[in-house]
Design an enzyme around this catalytic site. Structure first.
Site, mmCIF file in Angstrom:
data_model
loop_
_atom_site.group_PDB
_atom_site.id
_atom_site.type_symbol
_atom_site.label_atom_id
_atom_site.label_comp_id
_atom_site.label_asym_id
_atom_site.label_seq_id
_atom_site.Cartn_x
_atom_site.Cartn_y
_atom_site.Cartn_z
ATOM 1 N N THR A 31 0.848 -1.198 0.000
ATOM 2 C CA THR A 31 0.000 0.000 0.000
ATOM 3 C C THR A 31 0.882 1.246 0.000
ATOM 4 O O THR A 31 1.954 1.248 0.612
ATOM 5 C CB THR A 31 -0.906 -0.021 1.244
ATOM 6 O OG1 THR A 31 -1.804 -1.131 1.127
ATOM 7 C CG2 THR A 31 -1.733 1.264 1.371
ATOM 8 N N GLY A 32 0.393 2.304 -0.651
ATOM 9 C CA GLY A 32 1.134 3.571 -0.675
ATOM 10 C C GLY A 32 1.466 3.962 -2.110
ATOM 11 O O GLY A 32 1.224 3.199 -3.047
ATOM 12 N N THR A 34 4.360 4.293 -3.642
ATOM 13 C CA THR A 34 5.397 3.497 -4.314
ATOM 14 C C THR A 34 4.827 2.125 -4.687
ATOM 15 O O THR A 34 5.012 1.658 -5.829
ATOM 16 C CB THR A 34 6.637 3.340 -3.401
ATOM 17 O OG1 THR A 34 6.928 4.599 -2.797
ATOM 18 C CG2 THR A 34 7.841 2.890 -4.197
ATOM 19 N N GLU A 108 -0.425 -5.020 6.183
ATOM 20 C CA GLU A 108 0.888 -5.115 5.524
ATOM 21 C C GLU A 108 1.775 -6.109 6.264
ATOM 22 O O GLU A 108 2.485 -6.901 5.642
ATOM 23 C CB GLU A 108 1.561 -3.741 5.479
ATOM 24 C CG GLU A 108 0.910 -2.797 4.485
ATOM 25 C CD GLU A 108 1.448 -1.376 4.543
ATOM 26 O OE1 GLU A 108 1.401 -0.695 3.521
ATOM 27 O OE2 GLU A 108 1.910 -0.937 5.614
ATOM 28 N N LYS A 126 14.209 7.626 1.925
ATOM 29 C CA LYS A 126 13.704 6.895 3.100
ATOM 30 C C LYS A 126 14.821 6.230 3.904
ATOM 31 O O LYS A 126 14.568 5.575 4.903
ATOM 32 C CB LYS A 126 12.705 5.811 2.659
ATOM 33 C CG LYS A 126 11.632 6.253 1.664
ATOM 34 C CD LYS A 126 10.523 6.981 2.329
ATOM 35 C CE LYS A 126 9.381 7.376 1.423
ATOM 36 N NZ LYS A 126 8.616 6.293 0.858
HETATM 37 C C1 5RP Z 1 1.383 2.296 4.202
HETATM 38 C C2 5RP Z 1 2.852 2.171 4.170
HETATM 39 C C3 5RP Z 1 3.562 2.663 2.965
HETATM 40 O O1 5RP Z 1 4.292 1.625 2.400
HETATM 41 C C4 5RP Z 1 4.473 3.762 3.385
HETATM 42 O O2 5RP Z 1 3.693 4.761 4.021
HETATM 43 C C5 5RP Z 1 5.218 4.375 2.198
HETATM 44 O O3 5RP Z 1 4.309 5.038 1.378
HETATM 45 P P1 5RP Z 1 4.770 5.841 0.107
HETATM 46 O O4 5RP Z 1 5.283 4.840 -0.866
HETATM 47 O O5 5RP Z 1 3.513 6.557 -0.367
HETATM 48 O O6 5RP Z 1 5.832 6.823 0.553
HETATM 49 O O7 5RP Z 1 3.485 1.669 5.073
HETATM 50 O O8 5RP Z 1 0.854 1.896 5.438
#
Ligand code: 5RP
Length: 236
Positions: A31-32, A34, A108, A126
Site C-alpha cells: 500500500t502507498g 510506491t 501489511e 527513506k
Molecule cells: C502504508 C505504508 C507505505 O508503504 C508507506 O507509508 C510508504 O508510502 P509511500 O510509498 O507513499 O511513501 O506503510 O501503510
C-alpha cells in the site's frame, strides 16, 4: 503521463521488483504511492498474459488491482505467498523498516509474514542510519486509547525513546484503519533499540500492531538518480 522526478524513481524501483515476478506466483501487494507503481506494473504484465494471484494489503490497493483486472485472493484462500512487494516510510542498513504512514501497517505486516520474500521498493529519501525520524505508527484498539497511549509512553521511555504520542486525525476526525482501529503517531526522533521497543510494544494489550518491521524484509530496492541499489538478497 509524465511523472515527477521522485515518482519516476519510485516507478524504477517498482519495475525492478516487477522483473522478479513470474507466472504462477502468489503475490502480496503493498500500500502507498510506491507500491501503487508496482501494482500498475503488475496490471500491465497481466494485460500481456502474466498469470498471478494477489493478496492486497488494503482496500485502496484492492480497488486499484480490481481496476487493472488483477486476480485477487485472500490469506484464507491463499495462506502462503511467494513474494510481497511494498513501500516503506523508513529503512535502516539492517533492513529494518518503519511502515504505516498510509495506515495499512496491520494488513501489511500480516501479508509480509505470510510471504517467503518481502521486497521493499523505495527512493533513497527513506534511508536512515537509525530509525525514528519518521513518526512511528502504532495501531491500537479503540477501547481505552488514553490508557494505551500511557503504556506506549512507558514502553518508549524504557527503551530510550522520548516524544509525543498523538492520535492520527483525518480532517479533524479520528483516523480509522481498514481493520477499524486507531493509529498513534509516535514522534521519537531516534529509536536507539528498535528490537527492544518492538518487543515492549507487542506486550501492550491495547496495541494491535506497530510499524516496526523487523526481520521481514529480505531485500530493499532503492532508486536514486544514479541508478538502482539493492540491500539484502533479491533471490532469498
Ligand atoms: C502504508 C505504508 C507505505 O508503504 C508507506 O507509508 C510508504 O508510502 P509511500 O510509498 O507513499 O511513501 O506503510 O501503510
Amino acid at each position: 503521463m509524465s511523472l515527477s522526478p521522485v515518482e519516476q524513481l519510485k516507478r524504477h524501483a517498482a519495475e525492478r521488483a516487477a522483473a522478479l515476478v513470474r507466472s504462477g506466483m502468489k503475490l502480496g501487494l503493498g500500500t502507498g504511492s510506491t507500491a501503487a507503481h508496482f501494482v500498475d506494473c503488475i496490471g500491465e504484465k497481466v494485460r500481456d498474459g502474466l498469470d498471478v494471484i494477489c493478496v492486497p494489503t488494503s482496500e485502496r490497493t484492492r480497488a486499484q488491482a480490481e481496476g487493472l483486472n488483477i486476480k485477487l485472493s485472500t490469506l484464507d484462500e491463499t495462506p502462503e505467498l511467494d513474494l510481497t512487494v511494498d513501500g516503506a516510510d523508513e529503512f535502516d542498513p539492517k533492513l529494518r523498516l518503519i511502515k504505516g504512514g498510509g495506515g495499512a501497517l496491520l494488513r501489511e505486516k500480516i501479508v509480509a509474514a505470510a510471504s517467503k520474500r518481502m521486497v521493499v521498493i523505495t527512493d533513497a529519501s527513506k534511508e536512515v542510519a537509525t530509525l525514528g525520524k519518521f513518526k512511528l505508527p502504532v495501531e491500537a484498539d479503540l477501547f481505552g486509547l488514553t490508557a494505551t497511549a500511557r503504556q506506549i509512553e512507558k514502553a518508549a521511555t524504557a527503551n530510550g525513546c522520548q516524544g509525543a504520542v498523538s492520535l492520527r486525525k483525518n480532517s479533524g476526525a479520528l483516523f480509522v484503519t481498514d481493520g477499524g482501529n486507531a493509529i498513534f503517531d509516535c514522534d521519537f526522533g531516534v529509536i536507539p533499540d528498535a528490537d527492544g521497543l518492538a518487543s515492549a510494544l507487542n506486550a501492550i494489550p491495547g496495541v494491535v500492531e506497530h510499524g516496526l518491521f523487523i526481520g521481514l524484509a529480505t531485500a530493499i530496492i532503492i532508486a536514486d538518480p544514479a541508478g538502482i541499489r539493492v540491500l539484502g538478497d533479491l533471490s532469498a
